[in-house]
Design a protein around this motif. Structure first.
Motif, PDB file in Angstrom:
ATOM      1  N   GLU A   1       0.829  -1.203   0.000  1.00 52.94           N
ATOM      2  CA  GLU A   1       0.000   0.000   0.000  1.00 52.94           C
ATOM      3  C   GLU A   1       0.864   1.252   0.000  1.00 52.94           C
ATOM      4  N   GLY A   2       0.488   2.203  -0.832  1.00 56.25           N
ATOM      5  CA  GLY A   2       1.172   3.495  -0.873  1.00 56.25           C
ATOM      6  C   GLY A   2       0.209   4.614  -0.536  1.00 56.25           C
ATOM      7  N   VAL A   3       0.524   5.363   0.517  1.00 55.46           N
ATOM      8  CA  VAL A   3      -0.321   6.487   0.929  1.00 55.46           C
ATOM      9  C   VAL A   3       0.380   7.777   0.519  1.00 55.46           C
ATOM     10  N   PRO A   4      -0.244   8.607  -0.317  1.00 54.44           N
ATOM     11  CA  PRO A   4       0.404   9.846  -0.771  1.00 54.44           C
ATOM     12  C   PRO A   4       0.447  10.892   0.340  1.00 54.44           C
ATOM     13  N   LEU A   5       1.607  11.491   0.514  1.00 52.30           N
ATOM     14  CA  LEU A   5       1.769  12.577   1.484  1.00 52.30           C
ATOM     15  C   LEU A   5       1.869  13.890   0.717  1.00 52.30           C
ATOM     16  N   GLY A   6       1.175  14.893   1.175  1.00 53.35           N
ATOM     17  CA  GLY A   6       1.152  16.162   0.447  1.00 53.35           C
ATOM     18  C   GLY A   6      -0.105  16.287  -0.389  1.00 53.35           C
ATOM     19  N   SER A   7      -0.638  17.485  -0.463  1.00 54.85           N
ATOM     20  CA  SER A   7      -1.913  17.718  -1.146  1.00 54.85           C
ATOM     21  C   SER A   7      -1.697  18.122  -2.600  1.00 54.85           C
ATOM     22  N   MET A   8      -2.746  17.904  -3.365  1.00 55.66           N
ATOM     23  CA  MET A   8      -2.801  18.410  -4.734  1.00 55.66           C
ATOM     24  C   MET A   8      -3.571  19.725  -4.698  1.00 55.66           C
ATOM     25  N   ASN A   9      -3.136  20.703  -5.481  1.00 51.01           N
ATOM     26  CA  ASN A   9      -3.741  22.031  -5.467  1.00 51.01           C
ATOM     27  C   ASN A   9      -4.164  22.455  -6.866  1.00 51.01           C
ATOM     28  N   VAL A  10      -5.343  23.068  -6.946  1.00 50.17           N
ATOM     29  CA  VAL A  10      -5.856  23.614  -8.210  1.00 50.17           C
ATOM     30  C   VAL A  10      -6.261  25.067  -7.974  1.00 50.17           C
ATOM     31  N   TYR A  11      -5.902  25.929  -8.918  1.00 46.89           N
ATOM     32  CA  TYR A  11      -6.282  27.341  -8.838  1.00 46.89           C
ATOM     33  C   TYR A  11      -6.996  27.724 -10.122  1.00 46.89           C
ATOM     34  N   LEU A  12      -8.270  28.158  -9.991  1.00 50.20           N
ATOM     35  CA  LEU A  12      -9.046  28.603 -11.150  1.00 50.20           C
ATOM     36  C   LEU A  12      -8.916  30.114 -11.268  1.00 50.20           C
ATOM     37  N   LYS A  13      -8.254  30.549 -12.319  1.00 46.70           N
ATOM     38  CA  LYS A  13      -7.928  31.971 -12.466  1.00 46.70           C
ATOM     39  C   LYS A  13      -9.151  32.882 -12.613  1.00 46.70           C
ATOM     40  N   PRO A  14     -10.165  32.517 -13.404  1.00 47.10           N
ATOM     41  CA  PRO A  14     -11.298  33.444 -13.563  1.00 47.10           C
ATOM     42  C   PRO A  14     -12.001  33.781 -12.252  1.00 47.10           C
ATOM     43  N   TYR A  15     -11.981  32.848 -11.288  1.00 50.53           N
ATOM     44  CA  TYR A  15     -12.692  33.062 -10.023  1.00 50.53           C
ATOM     45  C   TYR A  15     -11.754  33.237  -8.835  1.00 50.53           C
ATOM     46  N   LYS A  16     -10.436  33.159  -9.099  1.00 51.99           N
ATOM     47  CA  LYS A  16      -9.423  33.310  -8.045  1.00 51.99           C
ATOM     48  C   LYS A  16      -9.696  32.375  -6.878  1.00 51.99           C
ATOM     49  N   GLU A  17     -10.007  31.119  -7.233  1.00 51.97           N
ATOM     50  CA  GLU A  17     -10.331  30.106  -6.234  1.00 51.97           C
ATOM     51  C   GLU A  17      -9.224  29.055  -6.175  1.00 51.97           C
ATOM     52  N   ARG A  18      -8.818  28.738  -4.960  1.00 51.03           N
ATOM     53  CA  ARG A  18      -7.853  27.663  -4.758  1.00 51.03           C
ATOM     54  C   ARG A  18      -8.563  26.460  -4.135  1.00 51.03           C
TER      55      ARG A  18
END
Length: 637
Positions: free
Chosen positions: A405-422
């Motif tokens: 089993e592999g557990v990922p450490l660290g988050s994935m991040n998405v930023y939508l530019k038109p709405y300035k949402e992370r």
């Protein structure tokens, strides 16, 4: 090259799908009157003929170059070499189809037929309805064909403009000493990419709507067996000559596109973990190298880039006005990337410290660097004019008797530019199951949360763990909640095939994502989806601009892709020994490795240690100055 003569006959070459083993073949087609005729070559004898009268002609919404002709449940799959050529063929096929249907209608109202029907009061109505149906269909197809033709011309003009624009931007970048001018040039390039993408999306959307309307129309038309002379050879010939190897590429617009790998995987891929244990006997385990037959011909950083196969989900999110729907698309983007793990029981090559990988797609740029060796960490960043996403991958592995089993450490991040949402996306665990006894398979499981940090809205997704006899395998379900914790949508599906969203208040369902069709012979090519074929493709143009640290230059990976396992194992050991020597040299000089294009820092929101992209890579790529990078690989081999 297709032609149309004065007799109304259209001729030319198209790609024809044969079967899973032979794939696409170049064949010669003729449209004569209302018939489509097939030959292996223009000078050879006719292999088959079908009538277009009751056929259904469709354009694929997923493949911009594909044409499907359905008759009596048999589907003939064709491909053109460009969008304008495809549109032209579709127009000609439909013109022939409409012509034959118009010629049939007058015969329905001839005096002889009226006498045979003995004056039924509904006969004239039936005839008029059929006449009206043909007229309406002709007008619909004519209008549809005009739109398709104009869109294809826009696409073709943009393709020509794109080459000029690229050359112009390159010269501007060379002489521009103002940051504002450089920014304008980059925006111009981004808008150009977006225009091309939107035109292609429009063509595909139009094809999808047309599929639906033609399918409904086909159900209403009777299927007469006397209107066709169909040879079985039309759909498959046993002795067809190979005209291309797996290494050949088809052309989609102006982009070279691989349709396979240079060599199929070896039978040694069936060797179990017991063979690995046997190979370990008598060896120094601190220097033990994982055997090459347990590895697929792709690197870990290239595997991280596989999520780009469905980056259109982020574009849809960026265009949607509803914040909860944006959240649903972002959460689905994470689900979709796990479709690439299906049946992939082999591990990728471990990156060497300082190794890099880039991928430039339609309207986006992706870059990854191996920033740490102990622990092994890869950091990546992707940007377009609509979004950014970034993450670093550090896996914590545990062995539970029969499951690794592999557990990922660290988050994935998405930023939508038109709405300035992370958005911060939690990832599920990934496991190789039955590694000792039984059929090994990959599973993804665990509860995850995706958060819109601007609005506080959350998507809670559960990746179900596979039970006995495959129960619940690949199933996902979850909820989309507003800032107050109220459930507004329910999400269901699988990470293999598709995801649907249901609005609780109305019961309305929306298909958020559908996986791409699997390529022919994918089992023989390491179960790679078509997008993965492109990641290790080293074209002459790329060879000129890539740094000497790019994964495509790895000799062991290239040898395995070419089917030379012995050379791949030898090159793999050589690279691993080089990495050990580099580590010893750093320790001797008391030098700590620092990433070139990422900066280690603490994330203000998550308080986690993370790696942020410094954007210098694309500047170095443009200047061609790689002096800051080590020469890890031979770029001339």
């Amino acid at each position: 090259m297709e032609t149309k003569d004065s007799k109304g006959r259209t001729e030319g070459y198209l790609l024809k799908w044969i079967n899973m083993w032979k794939g696409w073949k170049r064949r010669y087609f003729i449209i004569k009157d209302s018939f489509l005729i097939y030959k292996e070559e223009s000078s050879k004898t006719v292999k088959g003929t079908i009538s277009l009268q009751d056929a259904t002609i469709k354009m694929s919404a997923k493949d911009a170059l594909k044409i499907s002709i359905n008759y009596s449940g048999v589907v003939l799959k064709l491909k053109a070499c460009s969008i304008p050529e495809k549109v032209q063929w579709v127009n000609w096929l439909r013109q022939a189809q409409v012509a034959v249907r118009k010629s049939i209608v007058p015969r329905l109202s001839t005096p002889g037929l009226e006498e045979d029907k003995k004056g039924s009061p509904f006969d004239d109505v039936d005839t008029k309805v059929q006449e009206l149906d043909v007229i309406l269909e002709e007008r619909f197809q004519a209008r549809n064909d005009q739109v398709l033709t104009r869109l294809s011309k826009v696409y073709s003009i943009h393709t020509c403009m794109e080459d000029t624009l690229k050359a112009f931007i390159a010269q501007v970048m060379e002489v521009a000493d103002s940051e504002s001018i450089r920014d304008l040039a980059e925006k111009l390039e981004a808008y150009s990419n977006q225009l091309k993408l939107e035109t292609l999306d429009a063509l595909q959307s139009l094809g999808q709507k047309e599929d639906q309307s033609q399918t409904e129309g086909a159900k209403q038309r009777s299927q007469s067996s006397d209107s066709v002379s169909l040879s079985e050879e039309f759909f498959d010939t046993a002795n067809e000559e190979e005209i291309s190897k797996n290494l050949d590429a088809t052309v989609r617009g102006d982009v070279e596109h691989r349709v396979g790998l240079p060599a199929k995987r070896s039978d040694l891929n069936k060797i179990s973990v017991w063979q690995v244990l046997k190979d370990m006997i008598g060896k120094d385990l601190t220097h033990f190298s994982v055997p090459i037959y347990f590895i697929e011909p792709i690197g870990m950083m290239q595997k991280m880039a596989e999520c780009l196969a469905y980056e259109d989900l982020l574009r849809r999110a960026a265009h949607h006005p509803d914040s909860l729907m944006r959240l649903a698309y972002v959460a689905t983007f994470l689900i979709a990337q796990y479709s690439c793990t299906h049946k992939r029981t082999k591990k990728p090559f471990n990156p060497i410290l300082g190794e890099t990988f880039e991928y430039v797609g339609s309207g986006y740029k992706f870059f990854c660097e191996q920033v740490s060796h102990h622990p092994p960490i890869s950091a990546c960043h992707c940007h377009s004019d609509l979004y950014e996403f970034w993450m670093h991958t550090h896996m914590k592995f545990s062995f539970w008797g029969k499951t690794l089993e592999g557990v990922p450490l660290g988050s994935m991040n998405v930023y939508l530019k038109p709405y300035k949402e992370r958005y911060i996306l939690g990832r599920p665990a990934t496991a190789a199951c039955n590694v000792i006894i039984g059929n090994m398979y990959m599973d993804n499981y665990g509860e995850t949360t995706t958060v819109n940090t601007k609005t506080g809205e959350k998507a809670k997704i559960n990746y179900n763990r596979c039970g006995w006899f495959g129960k619940n395998y690949a199933l996902v379900n979850g909820t989309i909640c507003d800032a107050n914790g109220n459930t507004v949508y329910e999400l269901t599906g699988t990470w293999i095939d598709s995801v649907k969203l249901k609005k609780i208040s109305t019961g309305e369902e929306t298909l958020l994502w559908k996986s791409h069709p699997l390529p022919p012979e994918w089992e023989s090519f390491y179960y790679f989806p078509e997008f993965t074929y492109q990641l290790n493709n080293l074209t002459p143009a790329l060879r000129e601009v890539l740094p000497p640290t790019d994964s495509r230059f790895r000799s062991d990976q290239r040898a395995l892709e070419n089917g030379n396992l012995k050379l791949a194992q030898a090159e793999k050991i050589k690279l691993e020994e080089m990495q050990r020597a580099m580590r010893k040299e750093r320790e001797k000089n008391n030098v700590k490795h620092k990433p070139v294009y990422y900066v280690e820092m603490v994330d203000d929101l998550t308080k986690e240690n993370t790696y942020m992209f410094n954007w210098k890579y694309w500047d170095d790529r443009e200047s061609g100055n790689w002096s800051r990078l080590p020469k890890l690989f031979d770029t001339n081999s």
